[in-house]
Design a protein around this motif. Structure first.
Motif, PDB file in Angstrom:
ATOM      1  N   HIS A  11       0.847  -1.193   0.000  1.00 47.17           N
ATOM      2  CA  HIS A  11       0.000   0.000   0.000  1.00 47.17           C
ATOM      3  C   HIS A  11       0.885   1.247   0.000  1.00 47.17           C
ATOM      4  O   HIS A  11       2.036   1.219   0.443  1.00 47.17           O
ATOM      5  N   ARG A  12       0.336   2.333  -0.446  1.00 41.12           N
ATOM      6  CA  ARG A  12       1.039   3.610  -0.397  1.00 41.12           C
ATOM      7  C   ARG A  12       1.162   4.089   1.050  1.00 41.12           C
ATOM      8  O   ARG A  12       0.374   3.707   1.917  1.00 41.12           O
ATOM      9  N   ASN A  13       2.157   4.953   1.270  1.00 36.96           N
ATOM     10  CA  ASN A  13       2.317   5.543   2.600  1.00 36.96           C
ATOM     11  C   ASN A  13       1.045   6.254   3.043  1.00 36.96           C
ATOM     12  O   ASN A  13       0.663   6.205   4.222  1.00 36.96           O
ATOM     13  N   SER A  14       0.388   6.927   2.112  1.00 38.35           N
ATOM     14  CA  SER A  14      -0.817   7.680   2.455  1.00 38.35           C
ATOM     15  C   SER A  14      -1.927   6.756   2.968  1.00 38.35           C
ATOM     16  O   SER A  14      -2.707   7.142   3.843  1.00 38.35           O
ATOM     17  N   TYR A  15      -1.972   5.534   2.441  1.00 38.93           N
ATOM     18  CA  TYR A  15      -2.984   4.586   2.905  1.00 38.93           C
ATOM     19  C   TYR A  15      -2.648   4.105   4.317  1.00 38.93           C
ATOM     20  O   TYR A  15      -3.532   4.040   5.183  1.00 38.93           O
ATOM     21  N   PHE A  16      -1.379   3.754   4.559  1.00 42.04           N
ATOM     22  CA  PHE A  16      -0.972   3.366   5.911  1.00 42.04           C
ATOM     23  C   PHE A  16      -1.245   4.498   6.900  1.00 42.04           C
ATOM     24  O   PHE A  16      -1.616   4.258   8.058  1.00 42.04           O
TER      25      PHE A  16
END
Length: 223
Positions: free
Chosen positions: A137-142
Motif C-alpha cells: 500500500h502507499r504511505n498515504s494509505y498506511f
C-alpha cells in the motif's frame, strides 16, 4: 481469550493463507500485542521509579514518535485494525517486531511506552511490509489506517531509517530465531505469558547452535 499454542503460532507464521472475506486474525497479532503490553508496563514502572528522568533521553528523531496524548485504542485493537485494512501477511508482523527490537538496541534512550507505541507500530509494520511483500500500500494509505496524516508518516519513515542506520535487512536465520522465540514464549503458562524479548544479532547472522547457546545463557531485555 483462548491461549495460543506454539504449533498454532508456527502454522500462522509459515503457512498462513489469507482468504477472501476472512475475519479471523493471525495469532501473531495477539502474541505481539501481549508482548508489547508487558514491555510498556515494565518501562512505565521504571519511568515512575526514576521520576520521569528518562524523558530527557533520546533525540528529536526518537521523540518524533511520541503522541501528544495516549491514543484511546488498545495495542490489540490497533494491530487488528492494521490487519483488517491492509491484509498484510503474518511474517510482516514478525519483521516489524525485529525492527522494534533493533531500534531499541541502536537507540538506548528510546523506551516503548503508551505515548509512542502506536506510531512505532504503524511505521515498523509499513516498513516491514515494504521489505517482505512484493505489493504494498502507499504511505498515504498506511497513514489513514494509523490515524495520522501522510506527511507526518513520511517524516516518521525518514526518522526511522536514520534511527535504524538503514539496516533493514532481516535474514532467514534471524526471522526463524524470532519465530522460535515467540513459539517458546507462548508456551510459558499456556500462552500470552510473554515476559522477555529476544535481543537479536545486528549486522550479521549467527549459527543455530550459537543462537541456542545465547538464548539459554542470557535473554536480554531490550524492549
Amino acid at each position: 481469550m483462548n491461549p495460543i499454542s506454539p504449533s498454532k503460532l508456527r502454522s500462522d507464521l509459515y503457512n498462513f493463507v489469507l482468504e477472501e472475506n476472512q475475519t479471523a486474525m493471525p495469532s501473531v497479532i495477539s502474541v505481539l500485542a501481549s508482548l508489547l503490553g508487558r514491555t510498556i508496563a515494565r518501562n512505565e514502572r521504571a519511568g515512575a521509579a526514576s521520576h520521569g528522568d528518562e524523558e530527557a533521553l533520546g533525540d528529536s528523531r526518537t521523540r518524533a514518535f511520541n503522541n501528544q496524548r495516549v491514543l484511546d485504542m488498545s495495542i490489540q485493537a490497533f494491530l487488528e485494525r492494521i490487519f483488517r485494512y491492509t491484509r498484510i501477511a503474518p511474517p510482516v508482523y514478525v519483521v516489524a517486531y525485529v525492527y522494534m527490537d533493533r531500534l531499541c538496541q541502536f537507540n538506548p534512550g528510546l523506551r516503548i511506552c503508551s505515548m509512542n507505541v502506536h506510531r512505532l507500530l504503524i511505521t515498523t509494520v509499513m516498513m516491514a511490509s515494504k521489505f517482505v511483500e512484493d505489493m504494498n500500500h502507499r504511505n498515504s494509505y498506511f497513514a489513514k489506517v494509523g490515524g495520522i496524516c501522510g506527511r507526518e508518516l513520511n517524516s516518521l519513515e525518514l526518522d526511522f531509517l536514520f534511527l535504524m542506520k538503514f539496516k533493514l535487512h532481516v535474514s532467514v536465520s534471524v526471522y526463524d530465531s524470532y519465530c522460535r522465540h515467540l513459539e517458546r514464549e507462548v508456551s510459558f503458562g499456556g500462552g500470552y505469558q510473554i515476559e522477555r524479548s529476544l535481543r537479536l544479532m545486528c549486522g550479521g547472522e549467527i549459527t543455530a547452535n550459537e543462537t541456542q547457546r545465547r538464548e539459554l545463557n542470557k535473554v536480554a531485555r531490550v524492549l
